[in-house]
Design an enzyme around this catalytic site. Structure first.
Site, PDB file in Angstrom:
ATOM      1  CE1 TYR A  54      -4.289   0.623  -0.337  1.00  0.00           C
ATOM      2  CE2 TYR A  54      -4.364  -1.469   0.823  1.00  0.00           C
ATOM      3  CZ  TYR A  54      -4.978  -0.503   0.042  1.00  0.00           C
ATOM      4  OH  TYR A  54      -6.256  -0.674  -0.360  1.00  0.00           O
ATOM      5  CD  GLU A  56      -4.674   5.138   0.813  1.00  0.00           C
ATOM      6  OE1 GLU A  56      -4.686   5.950   1.743  1.00  0.00           O
ATOM      7  OE2 GLU A  56      -5.581   4.332   0.613  1.00  0.00           O
ATOM      8  CG  ASP A 200      -9.058   9.815 -23.898  1.00  0.00           C
ATOM      9  OD1 ASP A 200      -8.060   9.059 -24.004  1.00  0.00           O
ATOM     10  OD2 ASP A 200     -10.145   9.433 -23.424  1.00  0.00           O
ATOM     11  CB  THR A 226      -4.882   3.128 -21.867  1.00  0.00           C
ATOM     12  OG1 THR A 226      -4.804   3.117 -23.294  1.00  0.00           O
ATOM     13  CG2 THR A 226      -6.272   3.553 -21.442  1.00  0.00           C
ATOM     14  CE  LYS A 229      -7.913   1.450 -25.181  1.00  0.00           C
ATOM     15  NZ  LYS A 229      -7.930   2.229 -23.910  1.00  0.00           N
ATOM     16  NE  ARG A 235      -7.509  -3.991 -18.905  1.00  0.00           N
ATOM     17  CZ  ARG A 235      -7.963  -4.063 -20.150  1.00  0.00           C
ATOM     18  NH1 ARG A 235      -7.524  -4.969 -20.976  1.00  0.00           N
ATOM     19  NH2 ARG A 235      -8.875  -3.220 -20.585  1.00  0.00           N
TER      20      ARG A 235
HETATM   21  N1  DSN Z   1     -13.393   0.255 -24.472  1.00  0.00           N
HETATM   22  C1  DSN Z   1     -12.133   0.707 -24.999  1.00  0.00           C
HETATM   23  C2  DSN Z   1     -12.076   0.563 -26.466  1.00  0.00           C
HETATM   24  O1  DSN Z   1     -12.339  -0.546 -26.911  1.00  0.00           O
HETATM   25  O2  DSN Z   1     -11.774   1.478 -27.195  1.00  0.00           O
HETATM   26  C3  DSN Z   1     -11.784   2.047 -24.560  1.00  0.00           C
HETATM   27  O3  DSN Z   1     -12.005   2.220 -23.203  1.00  0.00           O
END
Ligand code: DSN
Length: 423
Positions: A54, A56, A200, A226, A229, A235
């Protein structure tokens, strides 16, 4: 000491499910634009003993003791991300892209404040104001869309809506839009009304890291992303911003929005930033874009309409009505998955069908590029998709095509057959 037996002995049920999905991952062609395959090094970091801690707070200022290694780790991740993206401030704690966005909204908005964002129906994201998401319930999102003819974002519309509604944040970014964003135009519009300019970049931050797409960081006030991807990490989410916004953003993430950060995921993020800073990753990112372009051209040659006529990034949207006016995205995606090609149905601009049905498919090339596919295989995949959908009532042909899909998938698996846990 903790139970040191392997998962196969402790919980054969979960071990079997992991083996099952590993087989699925190794035997399908994966085209979900938001997915990728993390390296064993990333997964090892995520599965490390950092899961136990932990912490924080932030490096050097924690609410728990025993954070000396965690502090070094989180600072390393921050420093690597700053170098990779030319960022002044980085926060690696958001658990996901949605939570990165939530952290930004908590930092700079009050309930009811206005934000200008791309409508979900035309390529935006749930957290860009969808009424079924917290963003649409807490804040007043003004949606902009794409031009009906070009299917590209109409910057005149963005500007006129900005001037009319005077939002606090002008938000650019998408989950289903295949063209570069005009960061300079967004910046000018935000400046004209004194708004924050937020991007974003969840989908394409990996292309930015690999220098295959323009970097929004120098022009935007805040960029969210993110790590799982195109960036091919664990993740998770992250925020990059100008230093002057750091204090509010730190607070927007913790304690406003999250408690303890998931340190093991931050370890995976640090590894992925390291991987993404190499020349090999730059070649990888360029290949993702080359594969998407090759695929878009192949679909067009075969008479399948690609939304906006092509792609600049890792994804493309297909209009199923160009194959058959009655074919829906749902039917097409379900059939293809049953044949070994995994992707998702997706609304296309001005789609007359509801989001659960849709008229489109979304295709991304990050995953197949990780598997080593190049333009020739991208064209082959486009061909297999087109023939499968055109012959969807012909069982004999579908059976033959399934065999071809299986051969191609197994020639380019993400993981070796002897990968730990494989059946
Ligand atoms: N749900 C994701 C996507 O497939 O683009 C983004 O959060």
């Amino acid at each position: 000491m903790t139970d040191m037996r392997p998962i196969e002995e402790v919980d054969s049920e979960v071990a079997g499910l992991i083996r099952g999905d590993l087989t699925r991952q190794n035997t399908h062609i994966h085209l979900i634009a938001s997915e990728n395959f993390a390296s064993p090094a990333v997964m090892e970091a995520c599965g490390s003993i950092f899961t136990n801690k932990y912490a924080e707070g932030y490096p050097g200022r924690r609410y728990y003791e025993g954070c000396e290694w965690v502090d070094r780790l989180e600072q390393l991740a921050i420093d690597r991300a700053k170098a990779l993206f030319d960022g002044e401030y980085v926060n690696v704690q958001p658990h996901s892209g949605a939570q990165a966005n939530m952290g930004v909204y908590f930092a700079f908005l009050e309930p009811g404040d206005k934000v200008l964002g791309l409508s979900l129906a035309e390529g935006g994201h749930l957290t860009h104001g969808s009424p079924v998401n917290f963003s649409g319930r807490f804040y007043r999102f003004i949606p902009y869309g794409v031009d009906r003819a070009s299917e590209r974002i109409d910057m005149n519309e963005v500007r006129s809506k900005a001037l009319e509604h005077r939002p606090k944040i002008v938000l650019a970014g998408y989950s289903a839009y295949s063209r570069h964003l005009d960061y300079q135009a967004f910046r000018s519009i935000a400046d004209e009304i004194g708004a924050l300019f937020m991007v974003d970049a969840a989908h394409f931050i990996g292309l930015v890291a690999g220098k295959a797409s323009p970097n929004p960081v120098p022009l935007a006030d805040i960029v969210t992303a993110t790590t799982h991807k195109a960036l091919r990490g664990p993740r998770g989410g992250m925020i990059i911003a100008k230093e002057g916004y750091g204090k509010e953003l730190n607070k927007g993430v913790f304690p406003d929005m999250q408690g303890g950060p998931i340190i093991s995921q931050i370890a995976g993020k640090a590894v992925c930033y390291q991987e993404a800073s190499t020349a090999g990753f730059r070649s990888y990112a360029a290949q993702i874009v080359a594969n998407a372009s090759a695929m878009a051209a192949a679909f067009t040659e075969r008479g399948v309409r690609v939304v906006s006529g092509g792609t600049d990034n890792h994804l493309l949207l297909l209009d199923m009505r160009s194959i058959d006016p009655d074919l829906t995205g749902k039917e097409a995606a379900t059939l293809l998955d049953s044949m070994g090609i995994t992707l998702n149905r997706n609304g296309i601009p001005y789609d007359p069908r509801p989001p659960y049905i849709t008229s489109g498919l979304r295709i991304g090339t990050s995953g197949i590029t990780t598997c080593g596919m190049k333009e020739a295989q991208a064209v082959q995949v486009a061909d297999l998709i087109t023939r499968s959908l055109r012959h969807r009532a012909d069982d004999e042909t579908l059976k033959r095509l399934s065999g071809e899909i299986s051969d191609l998938a197994q020639a380019f698996p993400p993981y070796p057959p002897d990968f730990p846990g494989h059946a």
